[in-house]
Write an enzyme that holds these catalytic residues in place. Structure first.
Site, PDB file in Angstrom:
ATOM      1  N   PRO A   1      43.050  40.442  37.619  1.00 21.30           N
ATOM      2  CA  PRO A   1      42.437  41.028  38.807  1.00 21.30           C
ATOM      3  C   PRO A   1      42.364  40.045  39.960  1.00 21.30           C
ATOM      4  O   PRO A   1      41.849  38.942  39.825  1.00 21.30           O
ATOM      5  CB  PRO A   1      41.034  41.411  38.341  1.00 21.30           C
ATOM      6  CG  PRO A   1      41.053  41.279  36.857  1.00 21.30           C
ATOM      7  CD  PRO A   1      42.072  40.239  36.567  1.00 21.30           C
ATOM      8  N   GLU A   2      42.907  40.475  41.071  1.00 24.00           N
ATOM      9  CA  GLU A   2      42.780  39.721  42.317  1.00 24.00           C
ATOM     10  C   GLU A   2      41.757  40.466  43.179  1.00 24.00           C
ATOM     11  O   GLU A   2      41.108  41.396  42.698  1.00 24.00           O
ATOM     12  CB  GLU A   2      44.143  39.624  43.014  1.00 24.00           C
ATOM     13  CG  GLU A   2      45.239  39.061  42.107  1.00 24.00           C
ATOM     14  CD  GLU A   2      46.599  38.935  42.795  1.00 24.00           C
ATOM     15  OE1 GLU A   2      46.637  38.762  44.011  1.00 24.00           O
ATOM     16  OE2 GLU A   2      47.622  39.024  42.089  1.00 24.00           O
TER      17      GLU A   2
END
Length: 273
Positions: free
Chosen positions: A2-3
């Site tokens: 996850p960014e």
DNA sequence: AGACCCCTGGAC
DNA sequence: GTCCAGGGGTCT
């Protein structure tokens, strides 16, 4: 995994489900997997009320009473979601927080790189990683971006990935932004023209905004708080597109190694420095 | 700047 | 089998 867009999507999904709830139980299914969990984690969590859920960079923060904050870093395969209390937790669930509405917040992480830690008032700001985070890309105007770039050495992709330079960008959004700006990932940061700096700033903001609107990018593990896949991966221009034709020209997307990460680019749209 | 580490599992 | 993966820490 996850960014920024994925963590933002998870935070938005969790917020209405968590705010106002009280933590009634704590299960740590793998103590060694949550190394920085605070002293007497279990006892301190019981009875705490959840006041807010938000994001800073790639960190998801659950704010509790008295400015106690629970900070999650999902790293590559971390997931957060809610399940009915009493239901058998899925594989790789390392932490369960039972809530007062018969649901439980679960923290799942196949690769065990993710972290969760409880910070008392003032402690989060003292965590070097948190204290050192650069500005939020969506709250930074072009002038500030240009000013921060000034005098920076190294290659532009390395800077985009550096959380101290700018917070929240990872490999996917660095590559997609550089493609849109027509900049090769290995270009020296101090060789960007003012025009390129403006294009890159706009590209980063557009890509992140569109990705948030799409609910993030699901390559394999990422899911929203509700367990749904994101959709932004359907619009990738270069990430994961090696050997495919560029959408914009007749070039073929290639990969190279920059800042220790596989970097996808179009050799015609993003000429080598 | 780069190498290697943490760890699991999918693709080949 | 080998290589690779949305991240980041540490060491040279």
């Amino acid at each position: 995994m996850p960014e920024l867009p994925e963590v933002e999507t998870i935070a938005r999904g969790l917020r209405p489900l968590l705010v106002g709830r009280t933590i009634t139980g704590v299960s740590i299914l793998g103590p060694h997997l949550i190394p920085k969990r605070g002293k007497n984690f279990e006892e301190q969590m019981i009875g705490k009320r959840i006041l807010d859920v938000y994001r800073r960079g790639k960190i998801l923060i659950v704010e509790l009473d008295n400015m106690n904050r629970l900070a999650f870093h999902l790293r590559m395969t971390g997931r957060l979601g809610l399940m009915p209390s009493g239901e058998k937790p899925g594989q790789h669930v390392h932490l369960l927080l039972a809530l007062d509405d018969q649901t439980s917040l679960f923290f799942q992480d196949q690769r065990k790189f993710g972290t969760c830690a409880l910070f008392a008032a003032g402690e989060l700001e003292a965590w070097p990683f948190y204290a050192g985070l650069g500005p939020e890309p969506l709250a930074m105007d072009k002038e500030e971006f240009a000013a921060r770039l000034k005098g920076k050495r190294g290659r532009i992709k390395g800077l985009l990935l550096d959380q101290r330079f700018i917070a929240g960008i990872g490999n996917i959004y660095a590559d997609e932004s550089l493609f849109r700006a027509g900049i090769h990932p290995a270009l020296a940061a101090d060789r960007l023209t003012p025009g390129q700096i403006g294009k890159l700033h706009a590209a980063v903001q557009d890509v992140l905004t569109e990705a948030i609107a799409a609910g993030g990018s699901s390559i394999r593990d990422y899911r929203t708080a509700a367990g749904l896949a994101g959709a932004f991966q359907e619009t990738f221009q270069v990430y994961g597109c090696k050997s495919l034709p560029c959408h914009r020209c007749k070039g073929i997307v290639q990969t190279t190694r920059v800042a220790g990460r596989t970097s996808s680019f179009c050799p015609r749209c993003q000429p080598r420095p």
